[in-house]
Design a protein around this motif. Structure first.
Motif, PDB file in Angstrom:
ATOM      1  N   MET A   1       0.840  -1.199   0.000  1.00 21.12           N
ATOM      2  CA  MET A   1       0.000   0.000   0.000  1.00 21.12           C
ATOM      3  C   MET A   1       0.874   1.248   0.000  1.00 21.12           C
ATOM      4  N   SER A   2       0.522   2.222  -0.794  1.00 17.37           N
ATOM      5  CA  SER A   2       1.275   3.472  -0.853  1.00 17.37           C
ATOM      6  C   SER A   2       1.134   4.241   0.465  1.00 17.37           C
ATOM      7  N   SER A   3       2.217   4.841   0.899  1.00 12.38           N
ATOM      8  CA  SER A   3       2.175   5.695   2.091  1.00 12.38           C
ATOM      9  C   SER A   3       2.157   7.176   1.713  1.00 12.38           C
ATOM     10  N   ALA A   4       2.089   7.456   0.410  1.00 13.90           N
ATOM     11  CA  ALA A   4       2.295   8.835  -0.059  1.00 13.90           C
ATOM     12  C   ALA A   4       1.177   9.788   0.347  1.00 13.90           C
ATOM     13  N   PHE A   5      -0.008   9.235   0.648  1.00 13.34           N
ATOM     14  CA  PHE A   5      -1.124  10.111   1.000  1.00 13.34           C
ATOM     15  C   PHE A   5      -1.259  10.314   2.509  1.00 13.34           C
ATOM     16  N   LEU A   6      -0.322   9.767   3.268  1.00  9.90           N
ATOM     17  CA  LEU A   6      -0.320  10.002   4.719  1.00  9.90           C
ATOM     18  C   LEU A   6       0.390  11.341   4.938  1.00  9.90           C
ATOM     19  N   THR A   7      -0.169  12.341   4.319  1.00 13.27           N
ATOM     20  CA  THR A   7       0.499  13.599   4.018  1.00 13.27           C
ATOM     21  C   THR A   7      -0.511  14.731   4.068  1.00 13.27           C
ATOM     22  N   ASP A   8      -0.034  15.894   4.500  1.00  9.68           N
ATOM     23  CA  ASP A   8      -0.892  17.076   4.472  1.00  9.68           C
ATOM     24  C   ASP A   8      -0.902  17.683   3.080  1.00  9.68           C
ATOM     25  N   ARG A   9      -2.072  18.134   2.707  1.00  2.77           N
ATOM     26  CA  ARG A   9      -2.280  18.689   1.373  1.00  2.77           C
ATOM     27  C   ARG A   9      -1.282  19.798   1.029  1.00  2.77           C
ATOM     28  N   TYR A  10      -0.921  20.627   2.010  1.00  3.21           N
ATOM     29  CA  TYR A  10      -0.103  21.797   1.674  1.00  3.21           C
ATOM     30  C   TYR A  10       1.280  21.424   1.166  1.00  3.21           C
ATOM     31  N   GLU A  11       1.758  20.210   1.543  1.00  5.27           N
ATOM     32  CA  GLU A  11       3.065  19.814   1.028  1.00  5.27           C
ATOM     33  C   GLU A  11       3.046  19.696  -0.500  1.00  5.27           C
ATOM     34  N   LEU A  12       1.942  19.187  -1.020  1.00  4.55           N
ATOM     35  CA  LEU A  12       1.863  19.015  -2.469  1.00  4.55           C
ATOM     36  C   LEU A  12       1.582  20.339  -3.176  1.00  4.55           C
ATOM     37  N   THR A  13       0.840  21.229  -2.533  1.00  7.42           N
ATOM     38  CA  THR A  13       0.608  22.529  -3.189  1.00  7.42           C
ATOM     39  C   THR A  13       1.880  23.377  -3.154  1.00  7.42           C
ATOM     40  N   MET A  14       2.656  23.264  -2.082  1.00  6.83           N
ATOM     41  CA  MET A  14       3.959  23.963  -2.072  1.00  6.83           C
ATOM     42  C   MET A  14       4.876  23.392  -3.149  1.00  6.83           C
ATOM     43  N   LEU A  15       4.861  22.069  -3.258  1.00  6.41           N
ATOM     44  CA  LEU A  15       5.668  21.424  -4.289  1.00  6.41           C
ATOM     45  C   LEU A  15       5.291  21.953  -5.677  1.00  6.41           C
ATOM     46  N   ALA A  16       3.989  22.022  -5.931  1.00  9.05           N
ATOM     47  CA  ALA A  16       3.515  22.481  -7.248  1.00  9.05           C
ATOM     48  C   ALA A  16       3.964  23.920  -7.515  1.00  9.05           C
ATOM     49  N   ALA A  17       3.827  24.764  -6.500  1.00 16.52           N
ATOM     50  CA  ALA A  17       4.235  26.165  -6.687  1.00 16.52           C
ATOM     51  C   ALA A  17       5.743  26.261  -6.900  1.00 16.52           C
ATOM     52  N   SER A  18       6.505  25.408  -6.228  1.00 20.56           N
ATOM     53  CA  SER A  18       7.966  25.463  -6.381  1.00 20.56           C
ATOM     54  C   SER A  18       8.407  24.955  -7.747  1.00 20.56           C
ATOM     55  N   LEU A  19       7.640  24.061  -8.338  1.00 21.81           N
ATOM     56  CA  LEU A  19       7.950  23.619  -9.698  1.00 21.81           C
ATOM     57  C   LEU A  19       7.734  24.757 -10.684  1.00 21.81           C
ATOM     58  N   ARG A  20       6.712  25.557 -10.427  1.00 21.33           N
ATOM     59  CA  ARG A  20       6.426  26.689 -11.321  1.00 21.33           C
ATOM     60  C   ARG A  20       7.480  27.783 -11.222  1.00 21.33           C
ATOM     61  N   ASP A  21       7.947  28.059  -9.988  1.00 21.11           N
ATOM     62  CA  ASP A  21       8.879  29.188  -9.837  1.00 21.11           C
ATOM     63  C   ASP A  21      10.344  28.760  -9.830  1.00 21.11           C
TER      64      ASP A  21
END
Lengths: 439, 439
Positions: B1-21
């Motif tokens: 089973m993946s453990s990747a979603f045992l995660t707060d949403r903001y980590e992925l939105t920060m990641l997305a913004a950092s990919l853009r900038d």
């Protein structure tokens, strides 16, 4: 994955011994209840039922489990064979998820053979004790917050799988959303998030960080403004985002003072619609203390996932009745805790007066007689529903559907509470539990 | 089973913004540490590391996870593509599992790009905060119990998966066994169990129940003697089992008084070798209070799995250093918590004087320089080991092997503590944390 090993060893050794002496097949009634409300709480909230039912589907002993039992001589060959074919075929009645409970409420009643029911003790208690502790704390927070939405953000302060369960329990008890993605996926709970201090620190300036977040998430996003200086942070936020900025988050400082200052600053800058989220070590008392402050959203972490001082409910799982060798029912209870632990099958009703709860009425069948039916308590609401019928699990209580309906049920039945139940201070249960003999 | 979603949403939105900038690729150092020891504890115990490494192997975004992110507009298409290929390729150094920690100890240091490291925040904190809280409480109990073995029996008071983790953490901190079967299977921890009150109540008499248990488990078993009357229970137990009975369990009453009376009764009956197990709401204080009582085994439930009043450690995961656009290292820290949160890469040493710990020495590299090596601290023990090297996880820390070696390590390094560290009362940390500048 099998859930059968989320179990204490003694359940299986008792099962093995009962197979040898013939008592394994005795029809038995186990009850899950609590003798008290932890922490002087005025009511408890039942949560976990839906999760338990799903785990019950996977309560099967597979090759891995059977090998461990054999290799470690936990039980004998007869018991291994029995467990190989084990599937719960009994009946479980219980309080609906989201329902309130009080000392002695028969939250779950598990009927089956001794063998059927004894092995569910640990799993049922693990799920209900944890989820109910979280839901009970969350409901108090939800009452303290009034109309303002609460977000559950405590995943990092709970073990990784408890975090998912805690997000669900908090949602059932009135929270609006969670930061936990798995809870979003698994139970359909709305997810939310802002940004961490690391986001600001990653960039060469706070302004760079804000600009990037807005480019990625739009001006509706919430900016964390307290990494350096809050006043400058707010000024920068509005300069970069404009007065249409969705929100700012405050994660430190004396919140009533800081919130008031930030609100005034936002208003002076023309950002009258920008919301304020606060997230610094909130519990129900801190939330209540912010009632008069210009706060729009609360983010709650540690205190909700740890049950605000009471991380586990004190529920127990006890044999309350079983047949004897001649087929007669015998009510049973441990002698030394007679006051709190009452033998016999039970039916439960919430007695209402003009829509307000006045008592938890529990009808007790000491021997052969039947427990009362709803018809015998016309002034009351029957509290038990059939969750598992002869091994058939009612899927309506599971998954996203079950979670949503538990939340709805909770918010509805909370309205029945007398006003004194809504106070946060330690006290007696809001209503008494009255045990009455079944006719 | 993946453990990747045992995660707060903001980590992925920060990641997305950092990919853009473009900041996603900035080399970054995150640190997991605690600003304080909860509850006036004198030391903390690091636990969870081995579990975290195993979960890290499964930290992959599969089709289910990616679909949720797309369907709920959590992140944009570029981020979805990045996550589809995500695998942690950085380096993690950290304290060995079972090691002690103090305020500011750099328990884990995660190095990689910002994108690599930011997404591990919640998972790392969930695991270490929970497991360390349990291990810290368990170590205090183990010190209080001295040579007497402790069994962890608290599964029913923890969420079903936390229970497994708690059993492991308690074992690392000195407990001898657990009632939890999954912990036995997964980590090789010895499992144990006696019988429940329901076992006695199932039978027509206490004698029948005892006889059956002995027939199934042998006279070496432990009989629960307090369902009805303890004195009669003990008398029946020895009559049925003989003086070779392994043990009796007491689960209620004033334990010092009851244990003394039962010991005397057993001795008078000739059962001088029959052991006494006590299990009624024990915590480290109750265990210490029983030091002079004739008790042979302690079974501990609620208090150990809930961290004895402190169910979570207060560890945080912070960006402490990152490169700027010209490739220079910058130490970073949130301004408002300067006192407790120190930017910069760190190396940690336990300074010893004649084998006794006197300080937690933390060397801090504020900018380009290297942190100190062990050679620069000859009077100290280096505390950090490489757990993950360029994405390669060191399997020695995982599974049953890692669990056993963490327990060994804990019991060894606990010997270095000054005597004052062993007291149970609230106090300051047993040794100070000294931050020194790297050369």
């Amino acid at each position: 994955m099998s859930s059968a090993f989320l179990t204490d060893r003694y359940e299986l050794t008792m099962l093995a011994a009962s197979l040898r002496d013939g008592t394994a097949s005795r029809p038995s009634v186990f009850e899950l209840f609590s003798r008290r409300l932890s922490g002087g709480r005025r009511f408890g909230v039942v949560a976990g039922t839906g999760r338990l039912l799903t785990l019950l589907r996977d309560f099967r002993f597979g090759e891995d489990e059977l090998r461990y039992l054999r290799d470690n001589d936990v039980v004998d060959a007869e018991a291994v064979t029995y467990l190989e074919n084990y599937r719960f075929t009994g009946t479980i009645r219980g309080y609906r998820e989201g329902e309130l409970y009080f000392p002695g409420s028969p939250i779950l009643t598990v009927e089956g053979t001794f063998a059927d029911a004894v092995v569910l003790e640990t799993l049922a208690l693990s799920v209900l004790n944890h989820d109910s502790a979280v839901a009970t704390a969350a409901s108090r927070m939800s009452i303290a917050a009034g109309e303002r939405p609460l977000a559950e953000m405590g995943s990092r302060r709970a073990a990784e799988q408890s975090a998912v369960a805690a997000a669900r329990a908090a949602y059932i008890a009135g929270f609006a959303s969670t930061s936990n993605l798995e809870a979003g996926r698994q139970w359909g709970i709305p997810t939310m998030g802002t940004a961490a201090h690391s986001w600001t620190l990653l960039h060469d300036s706070e302004e760079d960080a804000f600009r990037s977040q807005i480019e990625s998430l739009g001006t509706g996003t919430t900016l964390l403004v307290d990494t350096y200086d809050i006043r400058k942070g707010v000024e920068t936020a509005i300069r970069v985002a404009g007065t249409g900025l969705g929100g700012v988050r405050l994660d430190s400082g004396d919140l009533p003072l800081v919130a008031a200052a930030v609100r005034q600053q936002l208003d002076e800058l023309g950002a009258t619609g920008t919301k304020i989220t606060v997230t610094s070590d909130l519990d129900e008392y801190a939330i209540a203390a912010l009632a008069a402050s210009p706060v729009d959203f609360y983010g709650v972490g540690t205190s909700v996932v740890t049950g605000s001082g009471y991380p586990t409910a004190s529920m127990v799982y006890k044999l309350v009745a079983r047949q004897d060798s001649s087929g007669g029912w015998v009510a049973v209870a441990k002698a030394s805790t007679d006051k709190g632990s009452k033998g016999g099958r039970k039916a439960a009703f919430r007695t209402l007066d003009a829509g307000v709860a006045v008592a938890e009425t529990v009808s007790v069948a000491d021997g052969f007689e039947q427990v009362d039916t709803a018809a015998e308590h016309p002034d009351a609401r029957a509290l038990q529903v059939v969750l598992v019928d002869g091994g058939e699990i009612d899927a309506a209580h599971e998954g996203a559907t079950g979670t949503a309906s538990a939340r709805e049920h909770h918010l509805r039945v909370r309205e029945e509470l007398p006003v004194r139940a809504l106070a946060l201070s330690k006290s007696d249960p809001a209503i008494p539990t009255l045990f009455v003999d079944a006719d």
